[in-house]
Design an enzyme around this catalytic site. Structure first.
Site, mmCIF file in Angstrom:
data_model
loop_
_atom_site.group_PDB
_atom_site.id
_atom_site.type_symbol
_atom_site.label_atom_id
_atom_site.label_comp_id
_atom_site.label_asym_id
_atom_site.label_seq_id
_atom_site.Cartn_x
_atom_site.Cartn_y
_atom_site.Cartn_z
ATOM 1 N N TYR A 90 -23.640 -13.335 24.221
ATOM 2 C CA TYR A 90 -24.665 -14.291 23.832
ATOM 3 C C TYR A 90 -24.070 -15.427 23.011
ATOM 4 C CZ TYR A 90 -24.941 -12.394 19.041
ATOM 5 O OH TYR A 90 -24.671 -12.009 17.751
ATOM 6 N N CYS A 91 -24.775 -16.555 23.052
ATOM 7 C CA CYS A 91 -24.469 -17.709 22.208
ATOM 8 C C CYS A 91 -25.791 -18.115 21.556
ATOM 9 C CB CYS A 91 -23.841 -18.833 23.031
ATOM 10 S SG CYS A 91 -24.908 -19.464 24.344
ATOM 11 N N GLN A 92 -25.983 -19.378 21.274
ATOM 12 C CA GLN A 92 -27.228 -19.802 20.651
ATOM 13 C C GLN A 92 -28.386 -19.857 21.652
ATOM 14 O OE1 GLN A 92 -27.561 -20.093 17.354
ATOM 15 N NE2 GLN A 92 -29.752 -20.418 17.627
#
Length: 119
Positions: free
Chosen positions: A85-87
């Site tokens: 995941y990222c933002q």
């Protein structure tokens, strides 16, 4: 004609047996994953500064935009399942592509990233 059909059939089978996969999971489904199981790894690919401001418990941080990303992922076990995941989802897609190109077998992206987890 018979040989053409056999070749076509073999081609379809080989496409469906690709061990590499890149899937998408919701926050609800992610919450059901057992991260105490060493086969499941939660990988946060945001910057260290973003990570310091908050992260999903049990995550490890490897910034996809850092120069050392490829060197860091080479230290990881390619047989484990990585939940990335990222933002918001863009960088995790980029990271997943790089992981797959480097021989990782099981990659799962968190839909809409950390922002969906925070909601």
């Amino acid at each position: 004609m018979k040989y053409l059909l056999v070749l076509l059939f073999v081609g379809v089978l080989s496409c469906n047996q690709n061990p590499n996969k890149d899937e998408i999971v919701s926050v609800t489904d992610l919450s059901k994953v057992d991260f105490t199981d060493e086969q499941n790894v939660l990988l946060d690919v945001r910057t260290p500064e973003e990570f310091a401001q908050g992260y999903i418990p049990n995550a490890i941080n490897v910034d996809v935009n850092s120069e050392g990303f490829d060197a860091e992922i080479k230290k990881l076990d390619k047989e484990k399942t990585y939940y990335v995941y990222c933002q918001a989802g863009t960088r995790s897609s980029k990271a997943s592509s790089r992981l797959l190109r480097n021989g990782f077998k099981n990659i799962v992206n968190l839909k809409d990233g950390y922002s969906s987890y925070k909601k």
